[in-house]
Design a protein around this motif. Structure first.
Motif, PDB file in Angstrom:
ATOM      1  N   THR A   9      24.826  42.918  43.586  1.00 49.36           N
ATOM      2  CA  THR A   9      25.675  43.024  44.764  1.00 49.36           C
ATOM      3  C   THR A   9      24.796  43.092  46.010  1.00 49.36           C
ATOM      4  O   THR A   9      23.581  43.305  45.921  1.00 49.36           O
TER       5      THR A   9
ATOM      6  N   GLY B  28      26.791  38.551  41.199  1.00 49.34           N
ATOM      7  CA  GLY B  28      27.343  39.796  41.738  1.00 49.34           C
ATOM      8  C   GLY B  28      27.640  39.715  43.218  1.00 49.34           C
ATOM      9  O   GLY B  28      28.330  40.574  43.779  1.00 49.34           O
ATOM     10  N   SER B  29      27.132  38.675  43.881  1.00 51.03           N
ATOM     11  CA  SER B  29      27.399  38.424  45.303  1.00 51.03           C
ATOM     12  C   SER B  29      27.036  36.977  45.572  1.00 51.03           C
ATOM     13  O   SER B  29      26.351  36.336  44.764  1.00 51.03           O
TER      14      SER B  29
ATOM     15  N   ARG C  84      30.217  41.649  47.633  1.00 44.10           N
ATOM     16  CA  ARG C  84      30.769  42.050  46.340  1.00 44.10           C
ATOM     17  C   ARG C  84      31.831  41.044  45.936  1.00 44.10           C
ATOM     18  O   ARG C  84      32.538  40.520  46.786  1.00 44.10           O
TER      19      ARG C  84
ATOM     20  N   ASN D 163      33.269  39.782  39.625  1.00 47.95           N
ATOM     21  CA  ASN D 163      31.896  40.267  39.512  1.00 47.95           C
ATOM     22  C   ASN D 163      31.365  40.035  38.098  1.00 47.95           C
ATOM     23  O   ASN D 163      31.966  40.463  37.108  1.00 47.95           O
TER      24      ASN D 163
END
Length: 225
Positions: A153, A179-180, A210, A215
């Motif tokens: 993230t 994750g990002s 995020r 995710n």
């Protein structure tokens, strides 16, 4: 003759005013993420959002036209950022903290600044911007890849830079790892399964610190516009 000349000048002034109005930028702010909640539309800008009843309320926005500077304090003070045309469903650093905004001349590079010089290190803070830039030496080194995925993230961890559609991220060694992400250009569809199946979401230019429900679940992506 004088009357005709006067009518011509009035008509010219009217057309000029219309042209300026047509070319004015437009910024839409929303009180909730994902373009939900109350909406406030600006043309030209506002030096103090208290005057329009929207101070520290914006959680997402759409730059419909023009290039805009948004700031955390009134009179364009504090931490500010430049946003170009695009959709910004999450504002991260600016969530519920925008107090002024104005249209600025178009720029080919985005930049960030902290007028207060409060020592806050915002080089890698989550920012919903349409271009990814990283600090190198004394300047910002621009990266032009359309899509950048990060394993962590907040744009941390390993990264993969993509130019084209991928039916499966296994081909890039990044399946179920994102994750990002950063989108520098275009509208992209991200899906939880290979071949663009399962839950999907379309995202436009921006920085997404995020990914919530997706995710570590993205397995395919493709450009849709």
């Amino acid at each position: 003759m004088e009357n005709l000349k006067m009518k011509y000048l009035i008509a010219a002034a009217f057309l000029s005013t219309c042209a300026l109005a047509a070319s004015a930028g437009e910024l839409a702010l929303y009180s909730q993420q994902g373009f939900r909640g109350s909406e406030m539309v600006l043309q030209g800008g506002a030096a103090n959002f208290r005057d329009i009843g929207f101070n520290d309320r914006a959680s997402s926005m759409v730059v419909r036209s023009g290039t805009w500077e948004v700031c955390e304090h009134r009179d364009f003070g504090g931490y500010c950022a430049i946003f170009e045309r695009g959709e910004y469903p999450v504002l991260e650093r600016f969530n519920n903290s925008i107090s002024s905004a104005r249209e600025v001349p178009g720029r080919h590079r985005r930049h960030w600044r902290d007028r207060d010089r409060d020592g806050y290190d915002d080089r890698f803070e989550g920012r919903n911007e349409g271009r990814y830039e990283e600090r190198r030496g004394y300047g910002w080194q621009q990266r032009e890849e359309p899509v950048i995925l990060f394993s962590g993230t907040r744009f941390e961890g390993e990264r993969v830079m993509l130019h084209n559609d991928l039916r499966t991220l296994r081909d890039a060694g990044f399946n179920d790892r994102a994750g990002s992400l950063v989108i520098n250009e275009g509208q992209w569809e991200f899906c939880e399964h290979a071949d663009y199946r399962g839950q999907c979401v379309v995202l436009g230019p921006g920085r997404y610190a995020r990914l919530d429900e997706l995710n570590n679940r993205i397995s395919s992506l493709r450009r849709v516009r």
